[in-house]
Design a protein around this motif. Structure first.
Motif, PDB file in Angstrom:
ATOM      1  N   LEU A 136     -30.092  -3.680   9.573  1.00  0.00           N
ATOM      2  CA  LEU A 136     -30.682  -2.525   8.911  1.00  0.00           C
ATOM      3  C   LEU A 136     -29.614  -1.683   8.234  1.00  0.00           C
ATOM      4  CD1 LEU A 136     -33.141  -0.825   8.208  1.00  0.00           C
ATOM      5  CD2 LEU A 136     -32.847   0.350  10.418  1.00  0.00           C
ATOM      6  N   CYS A 137     -28.472  -1.517   8.880  1.00  0.00           N
ATOM      7  CA  CYS A 137     -27.368  -0.759   8.280  1.00  0.00           C
ATOM      8  C   CYS A 137     -26.910  -1.423   6.982  1.00  0.00           C
ATOM      9  CB  CYS A 137     -26.217  -0.636   9.273  1.00  0.00           C
ATOM     10  SG  CYS A 137     -24.849   0.392   8.692  1.00  0.00           S
ATOM     11  N   ALA A 138     -26.748  -2.729   7.011  1.00  0.00           N
ATOM     12  CA  ALA A 138     -26.346  -3.457   5.799  1.00  0.00           C
ATOM     13  C   ALA A 138     -27.365  -3.258   4.692  1.00  0.00           C
ATOM     14  CB  ALA A 138     -26.172  -4.943   6.111  1.00  0.00           C
ATOM     15  N   ALA A 139     -28.645  -3.332   5.036  1.00  0.00           N
ATOM     16  CA  ALA A 139     -29.699  -3.182   4.028  1.00  0.00           C
ATOM     17  C   ALA A 139     -29.734  -1.765   3.465  1.00  0.00           C
ATOM     18  CB  ALA A 139     -31.051  -3.550   4.632  1.00  0.00           C
ATOM     19  N   LEU A 140     -29.590  -0.766   4.311  1.00  0.00           N
ATOM     20  CA  LEU A 140     -29.599   0.618   3.834  1.00  0.00           C
ATOM     21  C   LEU A 140     -28.410   0.905   2.920  1.00  0.00           C
ATOM     22  CD1 LEU A 140     -30.743   2.523   7.049  1.00  0.00           C
ATOM     23  CD2 LEU A 140     -32.019   2.284   4.906  1.00  0.00           C
ATOM     24  N   LEU A 141     -27.231   0.423   3.305  1.00  0.00           N
ATOM     25  CA  LEU A 141     -26.047   0.633   2.461  1.00  0.00           C
ATOM     26  C   LEU A 141     -26.205  -0.095   1.129  1.00  0.00           C
ATOM     27  CD1 LEU A 141     -23.343   0.346   5.238  1.00  0.00           C
ATOM     28  CD2 LEU A 141     -23.805   2.398   3.872  1.00  0.00           C
ATOM     29  N   HIS A 142     -26.674  -1.330   1.176  1.00  0.00           N
ATOM     30  CA  HIS A 142     -26.908  -2.110  -0.045  1.00  0.00           C
ATOM     31  C   HIS A 142     -27.957  -1.417  -0.915  1.00  0.00           C
ATOM     32  CE1 HIS A 142     -27.309  -5.727  -2.553  1.00  0.00           C
ATOM     33  NE2 HIS A 142     -28.613  -5.476  -2.516  1.00  0.00           N
TER      34      HIS A 142
END
Length: 177
Positions: free
Chosen positions: A73-79
């Motif tokens: 989720l962190c990767a997706a939010l940053l992306h």
């Protein structure tokens, strides 16, 4: 109109399943493809977090591997934040039948998730830096705890989607009517 990124959280080790559950077949197709199809109904783009799959762009978990669904989720939010998306609609790779109208139910609130299944949620990209800081500072990496930290609202569904965690659950699974 909100630009929405669909994120399939697929970085787990499938310990309870005993093999790669994202690749397990349901109706002749991998579970992950069922999730991708469901998310594509509502999202402008898709990513798979924590693993690679076919033609869907891959994001490595951030800030590092081994953080469970929150790393994806962190990767997706940053992306999403860095690519002009306003929010991320997340779902795990093992929930093949996301209900129709899910986005409408979740989008009535700034951050929300399916009650009992916080891996299925709608998360504003403005939460990206907060989640990264949370993962760097906290030992508790559960989705439920993060949902509380993010002030996300649980949304009850009449029939929550099935979460397939074992081969037995897959064999017993019947699509909702």
């Amino acid at each position: 109109m909100t630009k929405l990124l669909g994120a399939i959280l697929a970085g787990g080790q499938s310990r309870r399943f005993g093999s790669d559950k994202a690749a397990a077949l349901l109706d002749g197709r991998p579970l992950i493809e069922h999730v991708a199809e469901a998310l594509a109904r509502d999202c402008d783009a898709l990513v798979v977090c924590g693993r690679s799959h076919a033609a869907i762009p891959f994001l490595a978990d951030l800030p590092r591997p081994g953080l469970g669904p929150l790393g994806g989720l962190c990767a997706a939010l940053l992306h999403g934040r860095d690519h002009g998306f306003e929010a991320v609609l997340s779902a795990p790779c093992d929930v093949p039948d996301l209900p129709a109208g899910l986005l409408a139910r979740l989008s009535a609130r700034p951050a929300s998730y399916v009650a009992g299944l916080p891996v299925i949620g709608l998360w504003p990209c403005t939460l990206a830096d907060g989640l990264r800081a949370h993962l760097d500072a906290q030992d508790d990496r559960s989705m439920r705890y993060w949902a509380c930290v993010a002030n996300a609202v649980p949304v009850a569904l009449d029939q929550p989607p099935a979460n397939i965690n074992t081969p037995e659950a897959l064999r017993a699974y019947r699509r909702p009517d």
